[in-house]
Write an enzyme that holds these catalytic residues in place. Structure first.
Site, PDB file in Angstrom:
ATOM      1  N   PRO A  87       0.812  -1.222   0.000  1.00  0.00           N
ATOM      2  CA  PRO A  87       0.000   0.000   0.000  1.00  0.00           C
ATOM      3  C   PRO A  87       0.847   1.275   0.000  1.00  0.00           C
ATOM      4  O   PRO A  87       0.331   2.360  -0.268  1.00  0.00           O
ATOM      5  CB  PRO A  87      -0.807  -0.096   1.295  1.00  0.00           C
ATOM      6  CG  PRO A  87      -0.708  -1.525   1.724  1.00  0.00           C
ATOM      7  CD  PRO A  87       0.595  -2.033   1.207  1.00  0.00           C
ATOM      8  N   GLU A 114       1.523  -7.357   8.399  1.00  0.00           N
ATOM      9  CA  GLU A 114       1.778  -5.913   8.489  1.00  0.00           C
ATOM     10  C   GLU A 114       2.787  -5.460   7.434  1.00  0.00           C
ATOM     11  O   GLU A 114       3.176  -4.302   7.404  1.00  0.00           O
ATOM     12  CB  GLU A 114       2.249  -5.537   9.889  1.00  0.00           C
ATOM     13  CG  GLU A 114       1.260  -5.890  10.999  1.00  0.00           C
ATOM     14  CD  GLU A 114      -0.150  -5.372  10.721  1.00  0.00           C
ATOM     15  OE1 GLU A 114      -0.295  -4.166  10.478  1.00  0.00           O
ATOM     16  OE2 GLU A 114      -1.084  -6.194  10.738  1.00  0.00           O
ATOM     17  N   ARG A 152      -0.722  -8.271 -21.426  1.00  0.00           N
ATOM     18  CA  ARG A 152      -1.519  -7.929 -22.600  1.00  0.00           C
ATOM     19  C   ARG A 152      -0.811  -6.942 -23.520  1.00  0.00           C
ATOM     20  O   ARG A 152      -1.188  -6.783 -24.685  1.00  0.00           O
ATOM     21  CB  ARG A 152      -2.905  -7.418 -22.198  1.00  0.00           C
ATOM     22  CG  ARG A 152      -2.881  -6.102 -21.467  1.00  0.00           C
ATOM     23  CD  ARG A 152      -4.259  -5.691 -20.991  1.00  0.00           C
ATOM     24  NE  ARG A 152      -5.146  -5.337 -22.098  1.00  0.00           N
ATOM     25  CZ  ARG A 152      -5.045  -4.226 -22.809  1.00  0.00           C
ATOM     26  NH1 ARG A 152      -4.096  -3.359 -22.564  1.00  0.00           N
ATOM     27  NH2 ARG A 152      -5.906  -3.971 -23.785  1.00  0.00           N
ATOM     28  N   ASP A 167      -7.882   1.235 -26.637  1.00  0.00           N
ATOM     29  CA  ASP A 167      -8.265   1.214 -25.234  1.00  0.00           C
ATOM     30  C   ASP A 167      -8.387   2.593 -24.620  1.00  0.00           C
ATOM     31  O   ASP A 167      -7.733   3.524 -25.039  1.00  0.00           O
ATOM     32  CB  ASP A 167      -7.221   0.470 -24.397  1.00  0.00           C
ATOM     33  CG  ASP A 167      -7.166  -0.991 -24.729  1.00  0.00           C
ATOM     34  OD1 ASP A 167      -8.172  -1.496 -25.229  1.00  0.00           O
ATOM     35  OD2 ASP A 167      -6.116  -1.598 -24.492  1.00  0.00           O
TER      36      ASP A 167
HETATM   37  C1  JBZ Z   1      -1.993  -3.347  -1.959  1.00  0.00           C
HETATM   38  C2  JBZ Z   1       0.573  -6.484   3.571  1.00  0.00           C
HETATM   39  O1  JBZ Z   1       0.309  -6.909   2.307  1.00  0.00           O
HETATM   40  C3  JBZ Z   1      -0.466  -6.097   1.559  1.00  0.00           C
HETATM   41  C4  JBZ Z   1      -1.630  -5.558   2.078  1.00  0.00           C
HETATM   42  C5  JBZ Z   1      -2.395  -4.698   1.332  1.00  0.00           C
HETATM   43  C6  JBZ Z   1      -2.005  -4.383   0.040  1.00  0.00           C
HETATM   44  C7  JBZ Z   1      -0.843  -4.936  -0.466  1.00  0.00           C
HETATM   45  C8  JBZ Z   1      -0.067  -5.820   0.273  1.00  0.00           C
HETATM   46  S1  JBZ Z   1      -0.599  -4.319  -2.047  1.00  0.00           S
HETATM   47  N1  JBZ Z   1      -2.627  -3.483  -0.830  1.00  0.00           N
HETATM   48  C9  JBZ Z   1      -2.380  -2.441  -3.056  1.00  0.00           C
HETATM   49  O2  JBZ Z   1      -1.846  -2.554  -4.142  1.00  0.00           O
HETATM   50  O3  JBZ Z   1      -3.242  -1.585  -2.821  1.00  0.00           O
END
Ligand code: JBZ
Length: 254
Positions: A87, A114, A152, A167
């Site tokens: 994230p 985490e 793709r 696209d």
């Molecule tokens: C992602 C902890 O592992 C995670 C948790 C949430 C997450 C990802 C990896 S990758 N969200 C995203 O690309 O939004």
């Protein structure tokens, strides 16, 4: 191109890649896809891939050892892209998909719990990617999204039918509405111009619908759009049209 995914749920990756165009791309030898479990690179009795965080606090952290060992077992070339899905990463864009499609070897690291020990980020990964601002349980679905967006684009993967040229994002506009038979479905008819056989009129209608939709739904894309001279004519025509009750992008239909 070779794509390896390091994940504690390898079957989730394999099953996600065993359909449709991505399956065909592998069978045609355009891409070699494999999923690897860091658990197979553990040395402790419990084969643990995670541990408690130094400094305390809730949750678990992915241990660096099994991740480094899994990547090193692949003997990646020095120009491999090693991509963490987290994230904290930059949000994936079509331009980034094009850039990854230039690489001969991608290694994707799927986070869980985490997240990763920071040393994976500092000393192993070359890139850190997110697919958007919503909460997920792990990096597997983001890895599948990245793979789909990249594969793709590889030469010979899409047929002329599915070709990437038209696209959304190829010219930065949303697509025009599409219709197929029947021409009257439950009293809902299709735009008359599409039955006219007038190919120039159809092309103009479609272009205007792209403008209409992009203005209404994606002001960010509309601001960045660079219209051609012929586009400017159509944009002016659109601005002079009387809004018909059925032709809008009303909140009722969204
Ligand atoms: C992602 C902890 O592992 C995670 C948790 C949430 C997450 C990802 C990896 S990758 N969200 C995203 O690309 O939004």
């Amino acid at each position: 191109m070779k794509i390896d995914v390091i994940t504690i749920f390898p079957e989730m990756i394999r099953s996600g890649l065993s359909h449709s165009i991505i399956k065909r791309a592998q069978e045609a030898g355009r891409v070699e896809l494999a999923a690897h479990d860091p658990r197979d690179h553990t040395t402790d009795r419990h084969r643990s891939t995670d541990d408690t965080p130094y400094g305390g606090g809730a949750g678990m952290v992915m241990r660096p050892g099994p991740i480094f060992a899994a990547v090193e077992s692949l003997e990646p070339p020095s120009d491999a892209r090693i991509v963490m899905l987290t994230p904290q990463g930059k949000t994936l864009t079509q331009a980034m998909a094009h850039e990854f499609a230039q690489s001969s070897h991608l290694i994707l690291l799927c986070g869980h719990y985490e997240g990763f020990d920071e040393r994976v980020r500092e000393h192993l990964a070359t890139d850190e990617i997110s697919i958007g601002d919503y909460v997920l349980t792990g990096g597997e679905l983001p890895a599948l999204v990245l793979i789909d967006a990249v594969v793709r684009l590889l030469p010979g993967v899409l047929g002329s039918e599915e070709s990437a040229a038209g696209d959304t994002f190829s010219d930065g506009l949303l697509e025009y509405p599409q219709y197929t038979r029947p021409p009257d479905f439950r009293g809902w008819t299709i735009p008359e111009v599409l039955l006219s056989g007038n190919h120039a009129a159809i092309a103009n209608w479609r272009r205007k619908e792209q403008f209409r939709r992009t203005q209404a739904r994606r002001p960010d894309l509309w601001s960045a759009f660079q219209p051609s001279k012929s586009d400017l004519k159509l944009i002016k025509q659109l601005s002079e049209e009387i809004p018909s009750p059925s032709a809008g992008e009303s909140s009722e239909e969204n």
